[in-house]
Design a protein around this motif. Structure first.
Motif, mmCIF file in Angstrom:
data_model
loop_
_atom_site.group_PDB
_atom_site.id
_atom_site.type_symbol
_atom_site.label_atom_id
_atom_site.label_comp_id
_atom_site.label_asym_id
_atom_site.label_seq_id
_atom_site.Cartn_x
_atom_site.Cartn_y
_atom_site.Cartn_z
ATOM 1 N N ARG A 105 0.840 -1.187 0.000
ATOM 2 C CA ARG A 105 0.000 0.000 0.000
ATOM 3 C C ARG A 105 0.881 1.244 0.000
ATOM 4 O O ARG A 105 2.032 1.212 0.453
ATOM 5 N N LEU A 106 0.330 2.333 -0.516
ATOM 6 C CA LEU A 106 1.037 3.610 -0.557
ATOM 7 C C LEU A 106 0.659 4.411 0.698
ATOM 8 O O LEU A 106 -0.519 4.661 0.946
ATOM 9 N N LEU A 107 1.659 4.796 1.498
ATOM 10 C CA LEU A 107 1.419 5.562 2.720
ATOM 11 C C LEU A 107 1.936 6.985 2.512
ATOM 12 O O LEU A 107 3.137 7.233 2.585
ATOM 13 N N PRO A 108 1.051 7.951 2.262
ATOM 14 C CA PRO A 108 1.507 9.313 2.016
ATOM 15 C C PRO A 108 1.627 10.137 3.287
ATOM 16 O O PRO A 108 0.982 9.848 4.306
ATOM 17 N N LEU A 109 2.440 11.174 3.206
ATOM 18 C CA LEU A 109 2.486 12.173 4.267
ATOM 19 C C LEU A 109 1.165 12.931 4.318
ATOM 20 O O LEU A 109 0.593 13.153 5.381
ATOM 21 N N ALA A 110 0.679 13.342 3.147
ATOM 22 C CA ALA A 110 -0.570 14.091 3.049
ATOM 23 C C ALA A 110 -1.418 13.483 1.938
ATOM 24 O O ALA A 110 -0.907 13.130 0.872
ATOM 25 N N LEU A 111 -2.697 13.396 2.192
ATOM 26 C CA LEU A 111 -3.626 12.820 1.221
ATOM 27 C C LEU A 111 -4.095 13.931 0.282
ATOM 28 O O LEU A 111 -5.110 14.573 0.517
ATOM 29 N N ASP A 112 -3.354 14.156 -0.788
ATOM 30 C CA ASP A 112 -3.759 15.170 -1.759
ATOM 31 C C ASP A 112 -4.260 14.497 -3.031
ATOM 32 O O ASP A 112 -4.169 13.273 -3.198
ATOM 33 N N TYR A 161 -8.324 19.007 2.118
ATOM 34 C CA TYR A 161 -7.957 20.349 1.643
ATOM 35 C C TYR A 161 -8.651 21.425 2.483
ATOM 36 O O TYR A 161 -8.031 22.426 2.869
ATOM 37 N N ARG A 162 -9.920 21.237 2.757
ATOM 38 C CA ARG A 162 -10.687 22.267 3.464
ATOM 39 C C ARG A 162 -10.227 22.428 4.911
ATOM 40 O O ARG A 162 -10.083 23.562 5.398
ATOM 41 N N LEU A 163 -9.969 21.321 5.602
ATOM 42 C CA LEU A 163 -9.628 21.407 7.016
ATOM 43 C C LEU A 163 -8.155 21.667 7.260
ATOM 44 O O LEU A 163 -7.734 21.840 8.414
ATOM 45 N N ASN A 164 -7.350 21.718 6.220
ATOM 46 C CA ASN A 164 -5.974 22.199 6.349
ATOM 47 C C ASN A 164 -5.886 23.692 6.040
ATOM 48 O O ASN A 164 -4.786 24.226 5.870
ATOM 49 N N THR A 165 -7.030 24.366 5.983
ATOM 50 C CA THR A 165 -7.060 25.824 5.931
ATOM 51 C C THR A 165 -7.586 26.349 7.260
ATOM 52 O O THR A 165 -8.353 25.682 7.952
ATOM 53 N N LYS A 166 -7.154 27.556 7.603
ATOM 54 C CA LYS A 166 -7.634 28.170 8.841
ATOM 55 C C LYS A 166 -9.133 28.447 8.743
ATOM 56 O O LYS A 166 -9.870 28.245 9.720
ATOM 57 N N LYS A 167 -9.588 28.933 7.583
ATOM 58 C CA LYS A 167 -11.001 29.248 7.395
ATOM 59 C C LYS A 167 -11.859 27.990 7.482
ATOM 60 O O LYS A 167 -12.908 27.985 8.146
ATOM 61 N N GLY A 168 -11.409 26.927 6.825
ATOM 62 C CA GLY A 168 -12.169 25.681 6.842
ATOM 63 C C GLY A 168 -12.286 25.108 8.237
ATOM 64 O O GLY A 168 -13.349 24.608 8.633
ATOM 65 N N PHE A 169 -11.196 25.175 9.006
ATOM 66 C CA PHE A 169 -11.261 24.662 10.369
ATOM 67 C C PHE A 169 -12.185 25.506 11.229
ATOM 68 O O PHE A 169 -12.972 24.967 12.031
ATOM 69 N N ARG A 170 -12.110 26.829 11.106
ATOM 70 C CA ARG A 170 -12.960 27.686 11.927
ATOM 71 C C ARG A 170 -14.439 27.400 11.661
ATOM 72 O O ARG A 170 -15.257 27.393 12.586
#
Length: 427
Positions: free
Chosen positions: A110-117, A148-157
């Motif tokens: 399996r491929l284990l990425p640092l970030a799921l992009d 993508y959304r939750l790695n933004t400050k706006k998305g998390f807020r």
């Protein structure tokens, strides 16, 4: 004993648009040096795709501590191209077919990425590999959207407001509104923190005080800030930077660890785990918030590591500042601590990460000799000690290390001894 698992192709895709824009190439280059530490995730038969090479000395050292024969590992260095994701660099270097063949030779890989992009999901499909920890059904597109959304400050807020997670007082604005928004917030709070919407590791972060009359000119000058959204928050003096790291699983969210970050000018400079007893109430709230976010992520199809960073104000109030839906600077060292302690037959109790500069340049062999000669080095028999977990720094002075001990007092004592042995500069 370590649990058996299928082979992994560890994909250190630091060149990803999840945490920052790909145009920030110099920032990504600096972060990519962390790819060397991914060796601590590897077991016999695994493959590492890294944008920076590992030194032979560090490879032997890590393998010896892990009890993994070095010849059983495959390490491929991927030359990176500025402005493109690592998957495209892999293609440009003509390495995609090589990786495909390595995967085919390893049943169940399996491929284990640092970030799921998005580029990683496309690469996995072309390689014919599932993405860990997802099954053969693949990665749902809404999971990638959530990343993508939750790695933004706006998305998390926005998600935090929905989940009842307290955030630092502030607001979101676009680049055209930034100066006006900062002015309003300064009038209200006196000091503010200005953050690019998509950023990590303190990149682009600024502290602004109403006591300095030139702040508006610096923000309004051409090229001072890119287009896009910004978050402006009240600066909380004397606040402690704390975090909880968790994992989203089909069975529900699982807490991995808590800790306190040491920062310099807003940038990560070290970490101490677990949180001390004085922060018990804050730790409970962090776990509550982390569980709520984990359920939210699972509902959006995400599986894997994530965390919440927060500030503990001097009055004891906890404010969440961001979520990191990816592996972070502490995730892999924590996995290393767990593996080393399991091999030594001890329970991991306290550990810390440090980043300090030595007054004189040292090779990896020099540094290791100093640590071993002083009796500070981690060994399985000892069950505590110092680990040089990040390879020799390029300048031979900017060292990263971990200290594992029975309690916070013992780790602090070993760190103080290490500072003397390696002649670290004063902080």
């Amino acid at each position: 004993m370590e649990q058996p698992r299928g082979p992994l192709i560890v994909y250190a895709n630091f060149f990803s648009d999840v945490a920052v824009d790909l145009s920030a190439h110099q920032v990504l280059l600096a972060w990519a040096r962390q790819a060397r530490r991914k060796i601590w995730l590897m077991r016999p038969g695994d493959v590492l795709l890294t944008p920076v090479p590992l030194s032979p000395e560090f490879t032997r050292y890590a393998c010896d501590l892990l009890g993994v024969p070095a010849p059983t590992l495959t390490v491929i260095t991927v030359p990176v191209t500025a402005g493109v994701p690592m998957a495209e660099s892999l293609d440009r270097a003509g390495l995609t077919d090589t990786v495909r063949a390595l995967g085919a030779e390893r049943p169940g890989a399996r491929l284990l990425p640092l970030a799921l992009d998005s580029s990683t999901v496309e690469l996995a499909a072309r390689l014919g590999l599932p993405v860990a920890p997802y099954g053969p059904e693949g990665v749902p597109p809404w999971a990638v959207e959530a990343v993508y959304r939750l790695n933004t400050k706006k998305g998390f807020r926005a998600a935090a407001a929905e989940l009842g997670i307290r955030t630092a007082p502030g607001c979101v604005c676009d680049a055209q509104e930034l100066v006006r928004t900062v002015s309003t917030m300064l009038h209200r709070y006196g000091e503010v923190v200005v953050k690019p919407d998509r950023s990590a590791g303190g990149h682009g972060l600024r502290f602004v005080s109403g006591a300095h009359s030139d702040w508006a000119a610096s923000l309004a000058s051409p090229g001072a800030h890119p287009k896009g959204d910004w978050v402006v928050e009240q600066r909380l003096p004397d606040a402690r930077s704390v975090s909880v790291q968790m994992e989203a699983l089909p069975s529900g969210p699982r807490a991995l660890f808590t800790g306190e970050m040491h920062t310099v000018a807003g940038s990560y400079a070290g970490y101490v785990s677990p949180l001390d007893r004085a922060t018990d109430i804050a730790a409970q709230e962090l776990h509550h918030w982390g569980a709520a976010l984990g359920r939210y992520l699972s509902a959006h199809g995400y599986a894997g590591p994530y965390g919440i960073d927060a500030l503990l104000a001097s009055d004891g109030t906890l404010y969440a500042t961001e979520s990191n839906v990816r592996r972070t600077a502490t995730t892999t060292p924590h996995a290393m601590v767990d593996r080393l302690c399991a091999r030594a037959g001890v329970t991991p109790s306290a550990w810390l990460l440090g980043r300090r500069r030595s007054r004189l340049p040292l090779t990896f062999a020099d540094a290791l000799h100093l640590v071993q000669a002083e009796g500070l080095a981690w060994t399985p028999d000892r069950g505590e000690g110092v680990v040089l977990f990040a390879d020799s720094p390029d300048d031979e002075r900017s060292w990263q290390y971990a200290v594992i001990g029975a309690d916070a007092g013992s780790t602090a004592k070993m760190q103080a001894a290490l500072a003397g042995v390696m002649r670290f500069e004063s902080e």
